[in-house]
Design an enzyme around this catalytic site. Structure first.
Site, PDB file in Angstrom:
ATOM      1  N   PRO A  77       0.929  -1.398  -0.036  1.00  0.00           N
ATOM      2  CA  PRO A  77      -0.050   0.000   0.174  1.00  0.00           C
ATOM      3  C   PRO A  77       0.916   1.373   0.186  1.00  0.00           C
ATOM      4  O   PRO A  77       1.807   1.309   0.910  1.00  0.00           O
ATOM      5  CB  PRO A  77      -0.745  -0.157   1.362  1.00  0.00           C
ATOM      6  CG  PRO A  77      -0.111  -0.857   1.933  1.00  0.00           C
ATOM      7  CD  PRO A  77       0.895  -2.004   1.372  1.00  0.00           C
ATOM      8  N   GLY A  79       0.188   5.639  -0.908  1.00  0.00           N
ATOM      9  CA  GLY A  79      -0.537   6.668  -1.229  1.00  0.00           C
ATOM     10  C   GLY A  79      -0.447   7.353  -2.420  1.00  0.00           C
ATOM     11  O   GLY A  79       0.570   7.224  -3.407  1.00  0.00           O
ATOM     12  N   SER A 106      -4.437   1.381  -0.601  1.00  0.00           N
ATOM     13  CA  SER A 106      -4.120   2.344   0.622  1.00  0.00           C
ATOM     14  C   SER A 106      -5.507   3.082   1.092  1.00  0.00           C
ATOM     15  O   SER A 106      -6.093   3.398   0.188  1.00  0.00           O
ATOM     16  CB  SER A 106      -3.087   3.298   0.259  1.00  0.00           C
ATOM     17  OG  SER A 106      -3.067   4.190   1.425  1.00  0.00           O
ATOM     18  N   GLN A 128      -5.623  -1.415   3.050  1.00  0.00           N
ATOM     19  CA  GLN A 128      -5.079  -1.027   4.022  1.00  0.00           C
ATOM     20  C   GLN A 128      -5.639   0.138   4.687  1.00  0.00           C
ATOM     21  O   GLN A 128      -6.348   1.144   4.211  1.00  0.00           O
ATOM     22  CB  GLN A 128      -3.703  -0.432   3.537  1.00  0.00           C
ATOM     23  CG  GLN A 128      -2.567  -0.034   4.528  1.00  0.00           C
ATOM     24  CD  GLN A 128      -3.018   1.450   4.653  1.00  0.00           C
ATOM     25  OE1 GLN A 128      -3.517   2.382   3.712  1.00  0.00           O
ATOM     26  NE2 GLN A 128      -2.511   2.195   5.851  1.00  0.00           N
ATOM     27  N   TYR A 130      -5.560   3.050   7.996  1.00  0.00           N
ATOM     28  CA  TYR A 130      -5.241   3.830   9.215  1.00  0.00           C
ATOM     29  C   TYR A 130      -6.542   4.185   9.914  1.00  0.00           C
ATOM     30  O   TYR A 130      -7.437   4.602   9.453  1.00  0.00           O
ATOM     31  CB  TYR A 130      -4.596   5.174   8.720  1.00  0.00           C
ATOM     32  CG  TYR A 130      -3.229   5.053   7.747  1.00  0.00           C
ATOM     33  CD1 TYR A 130      -2.153   4.607   8.447  1.00  0.00           C
ATOM     34  CD2 TYR A 130      -3.252   5.692   6.512  1.00  0.00           C
ATOM     35  CE1 TYR A 130      -0.836   4.707   7.926  1.00  0.00           C
ATOM     36  CE2 TYR A 130      -2.016   5.286   5.969  1.00  0.00           C
ATOM     37  CZ  TYR A 130      -0.947   5.042   6.501  1.00  0.00           C
ATOM     38  OH  TYR A 130       0.277   5.166   5.926  1.00  0.00           O
ATOM     39  N   THR A 156      -2.165  -0.646   9.314  1.00  0.00           N
ATOM     40  CA  THR A 156      -1.001  -0.178   9.371  1.00  0.00           C
ATOM     41  C   THR A 156      -0.612   0.345  10.852  1.00  0.00           C
ATOM     42  O   THR A 156      -1.403   0.979  11.420  1.00  0.00           O
ATOM     43  CB  THR A 156      -0.732   0.899   8.543  1.00  0.00           C
ATOM     44  OG1 THR A 156      -0.768   0.551   7.131  1.00  0.00           O
ATOM     45  CG2 THR A 156       0.772   1.773   8.793  1.00  0.00           C
ATOM     46  N   ARG A 165      10.041  13.573   7.015  1.00  0.00           N
ATOM     47  CA  ARG A 165      10.680  13.396   5.974  1.00  0.00           C
ATOM     48  C   ARG A 165      11.283  14.932   5.353  1.00  0.00           C
ATOM     49  O   ARG A 165      10.429  15.689   4.739  1.00  0.00           O
ATOM     50  CB  ARG A 165       9.804  12.913   5.068  1.00  0.00           C
ATOM     51  CG  ARG A 165       9.287  11.560   5.391  1.00  0.00           C
ATOM     52  CD  ARG A 165       8.125  11.075   4.847  1.00  0.00           C
ATOM     53  NE  ARG A 165       7.335  10.097   5.668  1.00  0.00           N
ATOM     54  CZ  ARG A 165       6.147   9.491   5.571  1.00  0.00           C
ATOM     55  NH1 ARG A 165       5.530  10.122   4.629  1.00  0.00           N
ATOM     56  NH2 ARG A 165       5.592   8.834   6.488  1.00  0.00           N
ATOM     57  N   LYS A 219       0.568  -4.521   9.658  1.00  0.00           N
ATOM     58  CA  LYS A 219       1.657  -4.081   8.919  1.00  0.00           C
ATOM     59  C   LYS A 219       2.801  -2.916   9.774  1.00  0.00           C
ATOM     60  O   LYS A 219       1.946  -2.158  10.281  1.00  0.00           O
ATOM     61  CB  LYS A 219       1.147  -3.549   7.597  1.00  0.00           C
ATOM     62  CG  LYS A 219       2.451  -2.595   6.786  1.00  0.00           C
ATOM     63  CD  LYS A 219       1.753  -2.247   5.614  1.00  0.00           C
ATOM     64  CE  LYS A 219       2.827  -1.541   4.758  1.00  0.00           C
ATOM     65  NZ  LYS A 219       3.370  -0.068   5.365  1.00  0.00           N
ATOM     66  N   HIS A 243       7.961   0.903   6.864  1.00  0.00           N
ATOM     67  CA  HIS A 243       7.281   2.109   6.158  1.00  0.00           C
ATOM     68  C   HIS A 243       8.291   2.579   5.151  1.00  0.00           C
ATOM     69  O   HIS A 243       8.251   3.614   4.849  1.00  0.00           O
ATOM     70  CB  HIS A 243       6.818   2.967   6.827  1.00  0.00           C
ATOM     71  CG  HIS A 243       5.488   3.541   6.597  1.00  0.00           C
ATOM     72  ND1 HIS A 243       4.310   3.103   7.248  1.00  0.00           N
ATOM     73  CD2 HIS A 243       4.952   4.272   5.412  1.00  0.00           C
ATOM     74  CE1 HIS A 243       3.198   4.056   6.531  1.00  0.00           C
ATOM     75  NE2 HIS A 243       3.847   4.570   5.557  1.00  0.00           N
ATOM     76  N   ASP A 274       7.742  -6.217   3.203  1.00  0.00           N
ATOM     77  CA  ASP A 274       8.076  -5.006   2.209  1.00  0.00           C
ATOM     78  C   ASP A 274       9.267  -4.231   2.514  1.00  0.00           C
ATOM     79  O   ASP A 274       9.811  -4.105   3.640  1.00  0.00           O
ATOM     80  CB  ASP A 274       6.681  -4.328   1.935  1.00  0.00           C
ATOM     81  CG  ASP A 274       6.604  -3.291   3.066  1.00  0.00           C
ATOM     82  OD1 ASP A 274       7.457  -2.739   3.813  1.00  0.00           O
ATOM     83  OD2 ASP A 274       5.176  -2.806   3.148  1.00  0.00           O
ATOM     84  N   GLY A 275       9.848  -3.536   1.428  1.00  0.00           N
ATOM     85  CA  GLY A 275      11.026  -2.817   1.684  1.00  0.00           C
ATOM     86  C   GLY A 275      12.191  -3.222   1.079  1.00  0.00           C
ATOM     87  O   GLY A 275      12.773  -4.162   1.753  1.00  0.00           O
TER      88      GLY A 275
END
Lengths: 348, 348, 348, 348
Positions: A77, A79, A106, A128, A130, A156, A165, A219, A243, A274-275
């Site tokens: 997922p 965005g 997502s 997914q 939130y 999540t 970020r 997740k 994430h 994932d990642g």
């Protein structure tokens, strides 16, 4: 420009996406250490390939929560797919169905769940979630997803607040006016403050359980302690994830955390990761270390940015071919032959 | 230019400070290995973040030697603040008070202790002492600090002689004529030779004890053996420090030495650390490894160089926000929940 | 250009020496891995500095084979000093005497032993010997050295053949016509083939013993096994050395080999080390790991290249100052306080 | 341009070969990690050189499967030598014979086995086989090789499918029209699909055994498990190899895999290694770790590209000289003195 490996799509996306969109997709938290470690950690794992096995008939299919997929790679997922391609998540859904794999849509999609469903009827999709302060809105989304045929609910767990970020702060990142987080339009009107609920705890799994019959996949798990808690709270699956390095910087690389989670879980639920997946052989490493399937995030976005649905299929097809070849060269003819004996950790 | 993280202030200071001042603040001894290791060592520590804890109400306050501060970051003693900003230590004192944290004023301030006190009445301040050959002058300074309301006496133990900082030698570093080490003006007149007394030993702690009721904190400890001696000689606190890498090059990184000091001290006195803090998550790592609080040196100077009192507040506020976010993403709602379980040392 | 540290002399020499001479001095065998490792290995050793010791009176003198030197750094044997400075080894001898330390004159000097002796009467000197096929010539040199007052005989054990130094091969390195290996002029006339005798074995120590009363020091030992053999064959000292990385590439760094040799020798003979010393703190590390004294090769040549005798004194004085300061900052007031507790090996 | 070491030939080949040919020879699979690790892994091995042994008479000969060669370096099987030099494998065969060593001719030669044999009668040669779907063609090749005097049959086990070499995909690599895989011309006509048989298993060793009296050497073994299987299936030799990093990327470096294979085999069959040899000292390391002989792939092609037969002889002669010198400097006068005591693994 020949698209030979996933880096080619990355280079294309970096060149052709608006800087603000590229930065948003590429971003990691703080120094981006974990984002980059996700990739480096795969390089520290070495194969122990076996020779002279009959690999003339290759079978790379697998099943996740009972559904067969054409190979153990799904779409993680992420965005705002319209930032990458005008049709956004509709293209993603079509590509996933065409390649017969799973797409986790997502909460922060730029298409509604109905649009996604309608774009690729019959495709295997999870939703997914939130959990937001407005619990009624979350409840409504979950039930809508179930009604639309989504087959899994992915909670999540690692975003009580959004990671820092730096590039997004510098860019003042926000969606262009013509794009909307359509699933949350109503909810957005209800309250102006951050919609994310940072008071979510393990007990909220029971609340989710009361809302839906869908399997619940959690997740964002990175430790054995949380893996044990997840199993005890009755989830059906765990996605080991940091994430994409966008939340707490300098936590473990995803593939390193996978090892301890798999060890703790001992097969009681399915474990995914994932990642950092950039090659078919990364998929093989994750499977050898106990993942049932992997999910790709940024590479899927690069595929969309390249040619929408078709570009994402290209990405998936390359991964599929590389995965099949890696399996064969390691001496495995089917996913069931993949095991921990295939890998070792480099001391370097 | 948006000031998003501490490196932005570093870049600003490097660009706008006179080279001789920048070089003096940036200097490390010899090859600058330890200066740089202070930062790299933090990167070798990995979080083990926990999920689904209620982090809606965050409390990041702590206490040092009984005084509450708004978050566990104080200002380390550094000299010559007028090189960074005209108001010098007066601005530092104001910023520390505004952010409700502790400022350790250096013997080598370019303002007098009275000026510092008067600039920010009521602020929490400690006084850092170098013992000089002229013991009467040192005695006078200690007693003056106590009288002015300083609440701690920090004895620097790692500077019997000044480290060899090549850039300073090349630049022929000295204070511009209009700046003075005001606390020592009289002492400077008494003797022309170096004022530092290289014959100081542990017994001089008893001498200090006889001069003042203030708690004594020893700064510059790097080994378990010296930590034990410090406790036995009755200090109230230890600052693990390698003087920002400006004294003996190629000793341990501060955060690595912290681990062995904390282990030896077993909670008998408070332990702090300075050197290498560049992000809020570094603060969290230091706390997880047993520090009660950290102190920042160069980043405070960069803040001063940017905008004086206001710039230093910016630096502290960024660290505070990053620290709070790191805590939340690691699953801790208050400082009391931070412990060694949150971190592990990377093997790389 | 201020000469602040040894790298400054290196930069000067690289800039002003003829390329063929610079290349010859700088050369390492094959990929130069060991040459560079000699330096890197020092960086992997970390100090454990102790605080609050009385370091007001520093004593950095030591003794080697009973002779006092002003600090534990001597001049290693290197050839062809006239390539660096017109007076060649005569300048070296003068600088060593002026600084009250030991100079090991090479068989491959461009001055005769008589000239070297006459240039600096009374200086502490050892003579370095290559055993040649013409044993009579070797015997004559040994006895001449003894007669001239040299106080030690250093047998180089690691050069049965010359290592492959690519730059020298490319440059077609040879001495300019006006320079001569004066100690061997006669020998050179006797035979045209390589003069080095690759059949030398441990038994030749006994032969040397029969020629001279001088203490015999063996140079080039890198393993515990050979250290034991050296002790058993009655040498008085061992110089742990890989010939500056000019012989077998990819052997151990000198300082790493020192550790195992010291462990094996257990104080039965003195152990020295050369290779990679670039700072006073490197000397302190070598002493902490058991060396009685270190010898410098290339840095001495850079000093000569800078200003002959005076430049070499500058190099030695900088090392001396740095060594004294490092000792003080580590908490040692005399060489007798230096021990293994001062250092640890970094895991990185 | 002086050709001093193997890198000089590499630079020459890179400069003068057509890009498509250079890329083909240089290619590694995927990220080329294993290709590069083959070289880096040698650098992590350190010698423990011994001194004062009589190395005046050096003997570097060895035997492989009973045949004496002048030093323990042979020519690994690589394809398409006409891409490097017009005479192709005929030049290779001549150079190997001139240097009195073994040449393993590839199935994918651009000369026929007859041409190769005729070019250098009496030379020691083995024939490398890929088993093709057309078993009759493979049988014919094996029997032809035996009839022509080839003295060993090398079965490549690691290529059920060809690895993904990105540069070749980008270049659309294929042989120029005037070159042919002459040994397979007939077979190529029979079927258009890939000729390689991915169903080959250990049992096919018995089939090969039934076709020929030649000793069978298996190439491509990387694990102890497969080494044990190889011994049990009656092979006479094992070449530890990852195909120069051209098949499965991120498997073990060849020299690292050698250690575990040698340990498992315990001398029951001869073990060789290829991949990453760039210096004479690399050969010495491989022998110290138990290889009977090493084989060079790309360096042989660089030699051909430089000057055909003569260039390859240059490459071999340089390796020979370097190997002899390394042995002497490590204290070994003959190959029989080389053993594991000569090396240790660096911890870095």
């Amino acid at each position: 420009m020949a698209m030979v490996c996933l880096s080619d799509f990355e280079a294309y996306a970096k060149k052709y996406l608006p800087k603000i969109a590229w930065d948003y997709f590429a971003a990691g938290a703080d120094d981006c250490t974990t984002r980059d470690e996700n990739i480096l950690a795969y390089k520290r794992i070495r194969f122990r390939p076996r020779m002279l096995r009959d690999v003339s008939m290759m079978d790379i299919r697998t099943k996740i929560l009972g559904s067969e997929i054409s190979f153990p790679v799904g779409i993680a997922p992420t965005g705002f797919h319209q930032l990458a391609w005008p049709d956004g998540e509709k293209s993603t859904a079509r590509a996933a169905r065409a390649m017969n794999t799973c797409y986790i849509a997502s909460t922060y999609s730029t298409c509604t769940l109905e649009e996604i469903s309608a774009a690729a009827p019959g495709g295997l999709r999870w939703f997914q979630l939130y959990i937001h302060r407005n619990r009624a809105a979350s409840q409504q989304l979950v039930q809508q997803a179930e009604a639309l045929g989504f087959q899994g609910l992915v909670l999540t767990a690692d975003l009580p607040y959004t990671g820092k970020r730096r590039a997004d702060v510098r860019n003042g990142f926000r969606l262009p006016p013509h794009m909307k987080v359509k699933n949350l339009e109503q909810a957005f009107e209800v309250c102006k403050m951050s919609l994310l609920d940072p008071s979510v705890t393990w007990n909220d799994i029971y609340w989710l359980r009361s809302l839906t019959c869908l399997p619940i996949i959690i997740k964002g798990i990175l430790t054995r302690e949380d893996a044990e808690l997840a199993v005890r709270h009755g989830v059906q699956g765990i996605i080991v994830s940091n994430h994409g390095g966008r939340q707490l910087d300098e936590g473990p690389a995803a593939i390193d955390a996978l090892v301890e989670v798999v060890e703790e879980v001992r097969g009681r639920v399915e474990v995914y990761v994932d990642g950092g997946i950039r090659k078919g052989s990364d998929v093989l490493k994750a499977l050898a270390l106990g993942a049932k399937c992997v999910f790709i995030g940024r590479p899927a976005l690069w595929g969309l940015a390249y040619k929408g649905e078709e570009g994402l299929q290209d990405v998936l097809r390359i991964l599929q071919d590389e995965f099949r070849l890696s399996m064969a060269l390691a001496g495995c003819a089917s996913v069931s032959e993949v095991g921990q004996h295939l890998v070792q950790f480099s001391k370097l």
